[in-house]
Design an enzyme around this catalytic site. Structure first.
Site, PDB file in Angstrom:
ATOM      1  N   ARG A  91      19.671  -8.106   1.817  1.00  0.00           N
ATOM      2  CA  ARG A  91      19.675  -7.220   0.643  1.00  0.00           C
ATOM      3  C   ARG A  91      20.787  -6.181   0.831  1.00  0.00           C
ATOM      4  O   ARG A  91      21.805  -6.485   1.448  1.00  0.00           O
ATOM      5  CB  ARG A  91      18.275  -6.585   0.480  1.00  0.00           C
ATOM      6  CG  ARG A  91      17.188  -7.640   0.197  1.00  0.00           C
ATOM      7  CD  ARG A  91      15.819  -7.004   0.059  1.00  0.00           C
ATOM      8  NE  ARG A  91      15.733  -6.120  -1.099  1.00  0.00           N
ATOM      9  CZ  ARG A  91      14.745  -5.224  -1.284  1.00  0.00           C
ATOM     10  NH1 ARG A  91      13.767  -5.120  -0.386  1.00  0.00           N
ATOM     11  NH2 ARG A  91      14.735  -4.461  -2.359  1.00  0.00           N
ATOM     12  N   ASP A 121       9.890   7.589  17.292  1.00  0.00           N
ATOM     13  CA  ASP A 121       9.389   8.387  18.420  1.00  0.00           C
ATOM     14  C   ASP A 121       7.875   8.269  18.541  1.00  0.00           C
ATOM     15  O   ASP A 121       7.335   8.174  19.641  1.00  0.00           O
ATOM     16  CB  ASP A 121       9.763   9.868  18.234  1.00  0.00           C
ATOM     17  CG  ASP A 121      11.161  10.171  18.748  1.00  0.00           C
ATOM     18  OD1 ASP A 121      11.763   9.287  19.396  1.00  0.00           O
ATOM     19  OD2 ASP A 121      11.649  11.297  18.507  1.00  0.00           O
ATOM     20  N   ALA A 143      10.750   2.206   3.287  1.00  0.00           N
ATOM     21  CA  ALA A 143      12.115   2.736   3.454  1.00  0.00           C
ATOM     22  C   ALA A 143      12.245   3.665   4.651  1.00  0.00           C
ATOM     23  O   ALA A 143      13.369   3.930   5.113  1.00  0.00           O
ATOM     24  CB  ALA A 143      12.543   3.447   2.176  1.00  0.00           C
ATOM     25  N   HIS A 178      14.427   2.674   7.624  1.00  0.00           N
ATOM     26  CA  HIS A 178      15.885   2.846   7.670  1.00  0.00           C
ATOM     27  C   HIS A 178      16.283   4.299   7.928  1.00  0.00           C
ATOM     28  O   HIS A 178      17.474   4.590   8.044  1.00  0.00           O
ATOM     29  CB  HIS A 178      16.502   2.363   6.341  1.00  0.00           C
ATOM     30  CG  HIS A 178      15.849   1.106   5.816  1.00  0.00           C
ATOM     31  ND1 HIS A 178      15.863  -0.076   6.512  1.00  0.00           N
ATOM     32  CD2 HIS A 178      15.127   0.849   4.684  1.00  0.00           C
ATOM     33  CE1 HIS A 178      15.192  -1.013   5.824  1.00  0.00           C
ATOM     34  NE2 HIS A 178      14.740  -0.461   4.709  1.00  0.00           N
ATOM     35  N   SER A 218      10.149  -8.403   2.226  1.00  0.00           N
ATOM     36  CA  SER A 218      11.401  -8.958   1.683  1.00  0.00           C
ATOM     37  C   SER A 218      12.373  -9.288   2.813  1.00  0.00           C
ATOM     38  O   SER A 218      12.178  -8.892   3.970  1.00  0.00           O
ATOM     39  CB  SER A 218      12.039  -7.954   0.721  1.00  0.00           C
ATOM     40  OG  SER A 218      12.449  -6.804   1.436  1.00  0.00           O
ATOM     41  N   ARG A 220      19.564  -1.617   4.199  1.00  0.00           N
ATOM     42  CA  ARG A 220      18.247  -2.139   4.598  1.00  0.00           C
ATOM     43  C   ARG A 220      18.320  -2.955   5.889  1.00  0.00           C
ATOM     44  O   ARG A 220      17.312  -3.336   6.459  1.00  0.00           O
ATOM     45  CB  ARG A 220      17.665  -3.017   3.488  1.00  0.00           C
ATOM     46  CG  ARG A 220      17.232  -2.246   2.280  1.00  0.00           C
ATOM     47  CD  ARG A 220      16.462  -3.141   1.324  1.00  0.00           C
ATOM     48  NE  ARG A 220      16.545  -2.635  -0.018  1.00  0.00           N
ATOM     49  CZ  ARG A 220      15.696  -1.750  -0.553  1.00  0.00           C
ATOM     50  NH1 ARG A 220      14.698  -1.292   0.150  1.00  0.00           N
ATOM     51  NH2 ARG A 220      15.851  -1.324  -1.789  1.00  0.00           N
ATOM     52  N   ASN A 249       4.442  -1.854   8.345  1.00  0.00           N
ATOM     53  CA  ASN A 249       5.526  -1.953   7.369  1.00  0.00           C
ATOM     54  C   ASN A 249       5.883  -0.528   6.949  1.00  0.00           C
ATOM     55  O   ASN A 249       5.212   0.055   6.088  1.00  0.00           O
ATOM     56  CB  ASN A 249       5.100  -2.774   6.145  1.00  0.00           C
ATOM     57  CG  ASN A 249       6.261  -2.951   5.166  1.00  0.00           C
ATOM     58  OD1 ASN A 249       7.269  -2.252   5.261  1.00  0.00           O
ATOM     59  ND2 ASN A 249       6.117  -3.890   4.236  1.00  0.00           N
ATOM     60  N   GLU A 255       6.872  -4.706  13.671  1.00  0.00           N
ATOM     61  CA  GLU A 255       7.484  -4.235  12.421  1.00  0.00           C
ATOM     62  C   GLU A 255       7.526  -5.414  11.455  1.00  0.00           C
ATOM     63  O   GLU A 255       7.951  -6.504  11.817  1.00  0.00           O
ATOM     64  CB  GLU A 255       8.911  -3.754  12.722  1.00  0.00           C
ATOM     65  CG  GLU A 255       9.704  -3.395  11.493  1.00  0.00           C
ATOM     66  CD  GLU A 255      11.183  -3.136  11.816  1.00  0.00           C
ATOM     67  OE1 GLU A 255      11.547  -3.049  13.010  1.00  0.00           O
ATOM     68  OE2 GLU A 255      11.957  -3.037  10.853  1.00  0.00           O
ATOM     69  N   HIS A 308       8.384  -6.660   7.289  1.00  0.00           N
ATOM     70  CA  HIS A 308       8.870  -6.422   5.926  1.00  0.00           C
ATOM     71  C   HIS A 308       8.611  -7.658   5.094  1.00  0.00           C
ATOM     72  O   HIS A 308       8.854  -8.777   5.560  1.00  0.00           O
ATOM     73  CB  HIS A 308      10.367  -6.102   5.931  1.00  0.00           C
ATOM     74  CG  HIS A 308      10.686  -4.930   6.790  1.00  0.00           C
ATOM     75  ND1 HIS A 308      10.430  -3.649   6.407  1.00  0.00           N
ATOM     76  CD2 HIS A 308      11.162  -4.876   8.054  1.00  0.00           C
ATOM     77  CE1 HIS A 308      10.763  -2.819   7.384  1.00  0.00           C
ATOM     78  NE2 HIS A 308      11.207  -3.540   8.404  1.00  0.00           N
ATOM     79  N   ARG A 348       5.388  -3.524  -8.266  1.00  0.00           N
ATOM     80  CA  ARG A 348       6.744  -3.129  -7.856  1.00  0.00           C
ATOM     81  C   ARG A 348       7.591  -4.383  -7.601  1.00  0.00           C
ATOM     82  O   ARG A 348       7.281  -5.169  -6.705  1.00  0.00           O
ATOM     83  CB  ARG A 348       6.633  -2.307  -6.569  1.00  0.00           C
ATOM     84  CG  ARG A 348       7.946  -1.911  -5.959  1.00  0.00           C
ATOM     85  CD  ARG A 348       7.739  -1.345  -4.559  1.00  0.00           C
ATOM     86  NE  ARG A 348       8.986  -0.948  -3.967  1.00  0.00           N
ATOM     87  CZ  ARG A 348       9.167  -0.778  -2.665  1.00  0.00           C
ATOM     88  NH1 ARG A 348       8.157  -0.950  -1.819  1.00  0.00           N
ATOM     89  NH2 ARG A 348      10.336  -0.422  -2.185  1.00  0.00           N
ATOM     90  N   PRO A 399       5.703   4.110   2.440  1.00  0.00           N
ATOM     91  CA  PRO A 399       5.907   4.555   1.065  1.00  0.00           C
ATOM     92  C   PRO A 399       6.173   3.420   0.083  1.00  0.00           C
ATOM     93  O   PRO A 399       6.855   2.444   0.406  1.00  0.00           O
ATOM     94  CB  PRO A 399       7.135   5.467   1.159  1.00  0.00           C
ATOM     95  CG  PRO A 399       7.777   5.131   2.448  1.00  0.00           C
ATOM     96  CD  PRO A 399       6.678   4.685   3.360  1.00  0.00           C
ATOM     97  N   ASN A 400       5.606   3.607  -1.082  1.00  0.00           N
ATOM     98  CA  ASN A 400       5.776   2.710  -2.242  1.00  0.00           C
ATOM     99  C   ASN A 400       5.047   1.373  -2.111  1.00  0.00           C
ATOM    100  O   ASN A 400       5.027   0.595  -3.048  1.00  0.00           O
ATOM    101  CB  ASN A 400       7.267   2.470  -2.542  1.00  0.00           C
ATOM    102  CG  ASN A 400       7.996   3.766  -2.810  1.00  0.00           C
ATOM    103  OD1 ASN A 400       7.549   4.551  -3.650  1.00  0.00           O
ATOM    104  ND2 ASN A 400       9.065   4.033  -2.086  1.00  0.00           N
ATOM    105  N   TYR A 438       8.787  -8.544  -3.937  1.00  0.00           N
ATOM    106  CA  TYR A 438       7.654  -8.265  -3.048  1.00  0.00           C
ATOM    107  C   TYR A 438       6.412  -9.104  -3.344  1.00  0.00           C
ATOM    108  O   TYR A 438       5.403  -8.985  -2.657  1.00  0.00           O
ATOM    109  CB  TYR A 438       7.292  -6.772  -3.119  1.00  0.00           C
ATOM    110  CG  TYR A 438       8.423  -5.881  -2.659  1.00  0.00           C
ATOM    111  CD1 TYR A 438       8.833  -5.896  -1.329  1.00  0.00           C
ATOM    112  CD2 TYR A 438       9.093  -5.046  -3.546  1.00  0.00           C
ATOM    113  CE1 TYR A 438       9.879  -5.101  -0.891  1.00  0.00           C
ATOM    114  CE2 TYR A 438      10.147  -4.237  -3.121  1.00  0.00           C
ATOM    115  CZ  TYR A 438      10.534  -4.271  -1.791  1.00  0.00           C
ATOM    116  OH  TYR A 438      11.569  -3.494  -1.362  1.00  0.00           O
TER     117      TYR A 438
END
Ligand code: DQA
Length: 382
Positions: free
Chosen positions: A106, A86, A76, A79, A101, A110, A73, A97, A99, A17, A9-10, A22
């Site tokens: 932060r 799963d 959010a 978290h 940032s 996060r 990635n 995984e 990210h 953004r 998302p986002n 980012y």
């Protein structure tokens, strides 16, 4: 290998953004870059982004059969989503995984990743370049799967062991990564070196270590690097390692740690090889001074002598300092002064000057300069 790149998302808003967090690249640009990076390693990459948890779960499920590995990635959802964890676990594809940032520095929420336990590796805080690192990690993991072993009880006290072909006993190399003792540069930066040296007949032990508060401080970093070297004794029987032929290799800030690990090892290694190393900490230069101040904290001056290789000579084992003349991060003068001082202190020491190499070329087996680094690590004349 077919790699699925998943963004949560986002991340469709990348480019607009919070560019200060980012970066300026759009999602389309990031996906394009990732395809290029995958192709450079000989792999194919397909990308998918969604703002919906269920759609991401479906994409992970669909990857079974259509992909061999995932770069993910989860935004959010990292978290919050046990369902995504799963899904990754259920499908069983090696997943990195990532990210953009520095999630460790932060907001506290996060720092929690529900996804991490299902993933083979975690990369954060390196900007968009972290995606490149994720692709590289999957590449090297597939090329030569590591055996990940703890040398202590803490999450950072682990190493990746890669054994060469043959019955052994194998010469061994301990690889200590750099990254200015920050949290977000980890041992994947030496995956390529580890895989290449293993193909040349050396068992490689590419280790993690604690670095910065609250996970660790400079004492922990020094202790962990030393403990990782000493841990070879416990691994020697099972993995047929030749303890009389151990090389300690440190890149960049890992050069500083490698020096002390080699000097203080319970069983002295055959040699220490610094690669683009920080070896003269009082003369690092502006950018690195900040890292050093962060590493050593308030009492910088008090501690400096205890972590500055050039002030702790002799090393007591033969040393080689490999340095690229084009290194803009760590000045080649670091290695030059260190070798002069080591010789003056009675060490067997040599400088390996690589005229074309920059700071990262010296750890990239695809670079034309790598042959010179590998030769030094294998104790061959360059
Ligand atoms: C992110 C970090 C997450 O905490 C955040 O919610 C994102 C992006 C990153 O790439 O840095 O959406 O995953």
């Amino acid at each position: 290998m077919r790699i699925l790149l998943l963004n949560g998302p986002n991340l469709n808003l990348l480019g607009t953004r919070s560019p200060e967090v980012y970066g300026a690249a759009t999602l389309e640009e990031v996906e394009g870059l990732c395809s290029v990076w995958a192709a450079e390693y000989g792999h194919r990459l397909e990308a998918f982004q969604s703002n919906h948890e269920g759609a991401l779960i479906d994409a992970v499920h669909a990857a079974r059969g259509s992909a061999d590995a995932i770069v993910f990635n989860p935004g959010a959802y990292t978290h919050t989503s046990y369902a995504l964890r799963d899904a990754i676990e259920a499908v069983g594809l090696p997943t990195v995984e990532i990210h953009i940032s520095n999630v460790a520095e932060r907001e506290p929420w996060r720092r929690v990743s529900l996804i991490a336990p299902a993933c083979v590796y975690r990369i954060y805080g390196r900007g968009v370049d972290g995606y490149r690192a994720a692709v590289a990690h999957l590449h090297y993991r597939a090329a030569h799967p590591p055996i990940t072993i703890g040398y202590g009880p803490l999450p950072d006290q682990v190493g990746d062991l890669r054994l060469p072909e043959g019955a052994g006993p194998h010469p061994a190399a301990v690889l200590i990564h750099g990254g200015g003792w920050t949290g977000h540069y980890t041992r994947d930066t030496l995956d390529g070196a580890a895989v290449d040296l293993a193909a040349r007949g050396v068992a490689t032990w590419n280790v993690e270590y604690r670095r910065i508060p609250p996970v660790g401080g400079w004492r922990d970093a020094v202790d962990d690097a030393a403990a990782a070297v000493d841990a070879l004794e416990a691994l020697a029987d099972e993995y047929r390692l030749d303890l009389d032929d151990v090389t300690v290799i440190g890149h960049s800030a890992g050069g500083c740690l490698g020096f002390f690990a080699a000097k203080g090892a319970r069983r002295p290694p055959a040699r220490f090889v610094s690669v683009g190393g920080m070896l003269d900490l009082r003369r690092l230069g502006t950018g690195c001074d900040r890292l050093l101040a962060r590493f050593l904290g308030d009492e910088l001056e008090t501690h400096l002598d205890r972590v500055d290789p050039i002030r702790a000579l002799p090393c007591g084992v033969p040393v080689a300092a490999v340095h690229g003349a084009q290194d803009d991060d760590i000045h080649p003068g670091q290695s030059r002064r260190f070798v002069d001082a080591a010789l003056a202190a009675g060490d067997e020491a040599r400088l390996v000057d690589l005229p074309e190499a920059g700071h990262l070329d010296v750890i990239d087996p695809r670079s034309p300069s790598w042959e010179g680094v590998a030769s030094a690590c294998l104790d061959k004349p360059v």
